[in-house]
Design a protein around this motif. Structure first.
Motif, PDB file in Angstrom:
ATOM      1  N   SER A 122       0.832  -1.213   0.000  1.00 13.76           N
ATOM      2  CA  SER A 122       0.000   0.000   0.000  1.00 13.76           C
ATOM      3  C   SER A 122       0.862   1.257   0.000  1.00 13.76           C
ATOM      4  O   SER A 122       0.532   2.253  -0.648  1.00 13.76           O
ATOM      5  CB  SER A 122      -0.925  -0.008   1.223  1.00 13.76           C
ATOM      6  OG  SER A 122      -0.170  -0.080   2.431  1.00 13.76           O
ATOM      7  N   HIS A 123       1.991   1.206   0.714  1.00 11.44           N
ATOM      8  CA  HIS A 123       2.899   2.357   0.751  1.00 11.44           C
ATOM      9  C   HIS A 123       3.506   2.612  -0.626  1.00 11.44           C
ATOM     10  O   HIS A 123       3.674   3.769  -1.031  1.00 11.44           O
ATOM     11  CB  HIS A 123       4.007   2.086   1.777  1.00 11.44           C
ATOM     12  CG  HIS A 123       4.977   3.210   1.923  1.00 11.44           C
ATOM     13  ND1 HIS A 123       4.664   4.406   2.548  1.00 11.44           N
ATOM     14  CD2 HIS A 123       6.265   3.347   1.523  1.00 11.44           C
ATOM     15  CE1 HIS A 123       5.709   5.214   2.515  1.00 11.44           C
ATOM     16  NE2 HIS A 123       6.704   4.595   1.904  1.00 11.44           N
ATOM     17  N   MET A 124       3.818   1.552  -1.363  1.00 11.85           N
ATOM     18  CA  MET A 124       4.378   1.708  -2.703  1.00 11.85           C
ATOM     19  C   MET A 124       3.344   2.273  -3.676  1.00 11.85           C
ATOM     20  O   MET A 124       3.678   3.081  -4.552  1.00 11.85           O
ATOM     21  CB  MET A 124       4.902   0.365  -3.206  1.00 11.85           C
ATOM     22  CG  MET A 124       6.047  -0.210  -2.395  1.00 11.85           C
ATOM     23  SD  MET A 124       7.515   0.835  -2.397  1.00 11.85           S
ATOM     24  CE  MET A 124       8.052   0.649  -4.094  1.00 11.85           C
ATOM     25  N   PHE A 125       2.088   1.863  -3.530  1.00  6.46           N
ATOM     26  CA  PHE A 125       1.033   2.424  -4.369  1.00  6.46           C
ATOM     27  C   PHE A 125       0.825   3.909  -4.086  1.00  6.46           C
ATOM     28  O   PHE A 125       0.529   4.694  -4.999  1.00  6.46           O
ATOM     29  CB  PHE A 125      -0.276   1.672  -4.145  1.00  6.46           C
ATOM     30  CG  PHE A 125      -0.407   0.427  -4.975  1.00  6.46           C
ATOM     31  CD1 PHE A 125      -0.451   0.492  -6.365  1.00  6.46           C
ATOM     32  CD2 PHE A 125      -0.489  -0.814  -4.376  1.00  6.46           C
ATOM     33  CE1 PHE A 125      -0.574  -0.651  -7.138  1.00  6.46           C
ATOM     34  CE2 PHE A 125      -0.604  -1.965  -5.144  1.00  6.46           C
ATOM     35  CZ  PHE A 125      -0.645  -1.890  -6.519  1.00  6.46           C
ATOM     36  N   MET A 126       1.006   4.298  -2.817  1.00  6.11           N
ATOM     37  CA  MET A 126       0.846   5.706  -2.459  1.00  6.11           C
ATOM     38  C   MET A 126       1.909   6.572  -3.135  1.00  6.11           C
ATOM     39  O   MET A 126       1.652   7.729  -3.464  1.00  6.11           O
ATOM     40  CB  MET A 126       0.924   5.867  -0.938  1.00  6.11           C
ATOM     41  CG  MET A 126      -0.281   5.314  -0.190  1.00  6.11           C
ATOM     42  SD  MET A 126      -0.054   5.360   1.603  1.00  6.11           S
ATOM     43  CE  MET A 126       0.200   7.115   1.857  1.00  6.11           C
ATOM     44  N   HIS A 127       3.096   6.003  -3.363  1.00  7.58           N
ATOM     45  CA  HIS A 127       4.160   6.768  -4.001  1.00  7.58           C
ATOM     46  C   HIS A 127       3.864   7.037  -5.475  1.00  7.58           C
ATOM     47  O   HIS A 127       4.437   7.968  -6.066  1.00  7.58           O
ATOM     48  CB  HIS A 127       5.486   6.016  -3.888  1.00  7.58           C
ATOM     49  CG  HIS A 127       6.237   6.344  -2.637  1.00  7.58           C
ATOM     50  ND1 HIS A 127       6.833   7.561  -2.424  1.00  7.58           N
ATOM     51  CD2 HIS A 127       6.478   5.610  -1.523  1.00  7.58           C
ATOM     52  CE1 HIS A 127       7.424   7.567  -1.237  1.00  7.58           C
ATOM     53  NE2 HIS A 127       7.223   6.394  -0.667  1.00  7.58           N
ATOM     54  N   LEU A 128       2.992   6.225  -6.077  1.00  6.51           N
ATOM     55  CA  LEU A 128       2.681   6.410  -7.494  1.00  6.51           C
ATOM     56  C   LEU A 128       1.799   7.624  -7.734  1.00  6.51           C
ATOM     57  O   LEU A 128       1.793   8.184  -8.837  1.00  6.51           O
ATOM     58  CB  LEU A 128       1.998   5.155  -8.049  1.00  6.51           C
ATOM     59  CG  LEU A 128       2.843   3.876  -8.073  1.00  6.51           C
ATOM     60  CD1 LEU A 128       2.022   2.707  -8.604  1.00  6.51           C
ATOM     61  CD2 LEU A 128       4.103   4.077  -8.912  1.00  6.51           C
ATOM     62  N   VAL A 129       1.052   8.034  -6.709  1.00  6.99           N
ATOM     63  CA  VAL A 129       0.171   9.203  -6.831  1.00  6.99           C
ATOM     64  C   VAL A 129       0.512  10.180  -5.717  1.00  6.99           C
ATOM     65  O   VAL A 129       0.152   9.956  -4.563  1.00  6.99           O
ATOM     66  CB  VAL A 129      -1.315   8.806  -6.754  1.00  6.99           C
ATOM     67  CG1 VAL A 129      -2.197  10.038  -6.931  1.00  6.99           C
ATOM     68  CG2 VAL A 129      -1.652   7.755  -7.791  1.00  6.99           C
ATOM     69  N   PRO A 130       1.239  11.258  -6.010  1.00  7.47           N
ATOM     70  CA  PRO A 130       1.580  12.242  -4.972  1.00  7.47           C
ATOM     71  C   PRO A 130       0.324  12.844  -4.343  1.00  7.47           C
ATOM     72  O   PRO A 130      -0.727  12.966  -4.981  1.00  7.47           O
ATOM     73  CB  PRO A 130       2.380  13.305  -5.745  1.00  7.47           C
ATOM     74  CG  PRO A 130       2.898  12.594  -6.961  1.00  7.47           C
ATOM     75  CD  PRO A 130       1.846  11.578  -7.308  1.00  7.47           C
ATOM     76  N   MET A 141       0.089  10.729 -13.733  1.00  2.40           N
ATOM     77  CA  MET A 141       1.078  10.720 -12.667  1.00  2.40           C
ATOM     78  C   MET A 141       1.565   9.307 -12.389  1.00  2.40           C
ATOM     79  O   MET A 141       2.747   9.090 -12.092  1.00  2.40           O
ATOM     80  CB  MET A 141       0.489  11.330 -11.392  1.00  2.40           C
ATOM     81  CG  MET A 141       0.215  12.822 -11.495  1.00  2.40           C
ATOM     82  SD  MET A 141       1.688  13.772 -11.947  1.00  2.40           S
ATOM     83  CE  MET A 141       2.768  13.401 -10.582  1.00  2.40           C
ATOM     84  N   VAL A 142       0.674   8.324 -12.479  1.00  4.37           N
ATOM     85  CA  VAL A 142       1.075   6.927 -12.273  1.00  4.37           C
ATOM     86  C   VAL A 142       2.086   6.515 -13.344  1.00  4.37           C
ATOM     87  O   VAL A 142       3.106   5.872 -13.046  1.00  4.37           O
ATOM     88  CB  VAL A 142      -0.147   6.001 -12.291  1.00  4.37           C
ATOM     89  CG1 VAL A 142       0.280   4.535 -12.332  1.00  4.37           C
ATOM     90  CG2 VAL A 142      -1.016   6.259 -11.066  1.00  4.37           C
ATOM     91  N   CYS A 143       1.832   6.891 -14.584  1.00  8.26           N
ATOM     92  CA  CYS A 143       2.765   6.567 -15.678  1.00  8.26           C
ATOM     93  C   CYS A 143       4.112   7.255 -15.475  1.00  8.26           C
ATOM     94  O   CYS A 143       5.172   6.626 -15.641  1.00  8.26           O
ATOM     95  CB  CYS A 143       2.164   6.984 -17.018  1.00  8.26           C
ATOM     96  SG  CYS A 143       0.698   6.052 -17.500  1.00  8.26           S
ATOM     97  N   ILE A 144       4.064   8.539 -15.108  1.00  4.40           N
ATOM     98  CA  ILE A 144       5.311   9.291 -14.925  1.00  4.40           C
ATOM     99  C   ILE A 144       6.118   8.730 -13.762  1.00  4.40           C
ATOM    100  O   ILE A 144       7.343   8.534 -13.862  1.00  4.40           O
ATOM    101  CB  ILE A 144       4.999  10.782 -14.714  1.00  4.40           C
ATOM    102  CG1 ILE A 144       4.406  11.391 -15.980  1.00  4.40           C
ATOM    103  CG2 ILE A 144       6.257  11.542 -14.298  1.00  4.40           C
ATOM    104  CD1 ILE A 144       3.907  12.808 -15.808  1.00  4.40           C
ATOM    105  N   GLU A 145       5.446   8.456 -12.633  1.00  3.81           N
ATOM    106  CA  GLU A 145       6.150   7.933 -11.465  1.00  3.81           C
ATOM    107  C   GLU A 145       6.706   6.531 -11.735  1.00  3.81           C
ATOM    108  O   GLU A 145       7.789   6.186 -11.258  1.00  3.81           O
ATOM    109  CB  GLU A 145       5.213   7.893 -10.259  1.00  3.81           C
ATOM    110  CG  GLU A 145       4.838   9.255  -9.711  1.00  3.81           C
ATOM    111  CD  GLU A 145       6.039   9.985  -9.144  1.00  3.81           C
ATOM    112  OE1 GLU A 145       6.924   9.319  -8.562  1.00  3.81           O
ATOM    113  OE2 GLU A 145       6.098  11.220  -9.283  1.00  3.81           O
ATOM    114  N   THR A 146       5.970   5.728 -12.500  1.00  7.59           N
ATOM    115  CA  THR A 146       6.457   4.376 -12.827  1.00  7.59           C
ATOM    116  C   THR A 146       7.701   4.442 -13.702  1.00  7.59           C
ATOM    117  O   THR A 146       8.684   3.727 -13.472  1.00  7.59           O
ATOM    118  CB  THR A 146       5.355   3.577 -13.544  1.00  7.59           C
ATOM    119  OG1 THR A 146       4.183   3.534 -12.714  1.00  7.59           O
ATOM    120  CG2 THR A 146       5.826   2.160 -13.835  1.00  7.59           C
TER     121      THR A 146
END
Length: 223
Positions: A122-130, A141-146
């Motif tokens: 869950s913490h890693m998923f939170m990092h995908l969306v600031p 944002m998910v694409c950019i962070e990935t």
């Protein structure tokens, strides 16, 4: 025997084909045995450097146990030894090869990702969306962070490799001009090379510090 300084970048230089990469371990031979037996100035210097690095890394890791930062301090010392040894003429420059720097960065990144996605999903998923991102921009944002996450080992490796090889090549190219210059210009060239050598010595320390600090930041994000 290497014929010129450019040969220090060639991993297949004859007849030392299998021994060039062993230059990364030459730092061990340069450490006096007395450093490990009795207290000395060298010992005190390394202890102070260890404590300073441990203090810096503990702030990033947000942990109080010294053993948690031992991996990154060891990584710093290894890269620092390799960078410093490559400043000497005719010594193989291992950290100027992408294969060497990628070997250092890729396993670290893979281990961080596996630990994060297995233990803190869950913490890693939170990092995908600031935090505070509008819903309309969330897929982008998910694409950019990935993508930024996937290129992290490459940026670590390329940063160290490019910074080390750039200074070495500049020193070599300036040295090749020496035989064609007058005595007055020769003195200017030697002064410029001494200044560049001092700069490269600073780069050797800075790049080791940057590599270890960024690795520490990446590891702190998965906790």
């Amino acid at each position: 025997m290497m014929t010129n300084l450019f040969s220090s970048f060639d991993p297949s230089t004859e007849p030392l084909f299998s021994m060039n990469w062993a230059s990364s371990m030459l730092g061990i031979l340069l450490i006096p045995l007395s450093m490990w037996v009795i207290p000395s100035r060298m010992n005190i210097l390394w202890i102070k450097a260890f404590l300073v690095l441990n203090k810096e890394l503990k702030i990033l890791l947000k942990m109080s146990d010294k053993k948690n930062s031992l991996l990154f301090i060891s990584l710093f010392l290894m890269i620092f030894f390799s960078n410093s040894l490559s400043l000497f003429p005719y010594i193989f420059s291992s950290t100027s090869h992408l294969s060497m720097t990628m070997i250092l960065s890729l396993p670290l990144w893979i281990s961080f990702m596996l630990f994060g996605w297995i233990n803190n999903t869950s913490h890693m998923f939170m990092h995908l969306v600031p935090q505070g991102t509008p819903k309309l921009l969330m897929p982008f944002m998910v694409c950019i962070e990935t993508i930024s996450n996937f290129i992290r080992p490459g940026t670590l490796a390329v940063r160290l490799c490019a910074n080390m090889i750039a200074g070495h090549l500049l020193l070599t190219l300036l040295g090749e001009m020496g035989s064609k210059l007058s005595m007055w210009m020769m003195s200017v060239l030697i002064t410029a090379q001494l200044l560049l050598l001092i700069l490269e010595s600073a780069v050797a320390i800075i790049q080791s510090y940057v590599f270890s600090i960024l690795s520490t930041l990446y590891s702190s994000e998965v906790n």
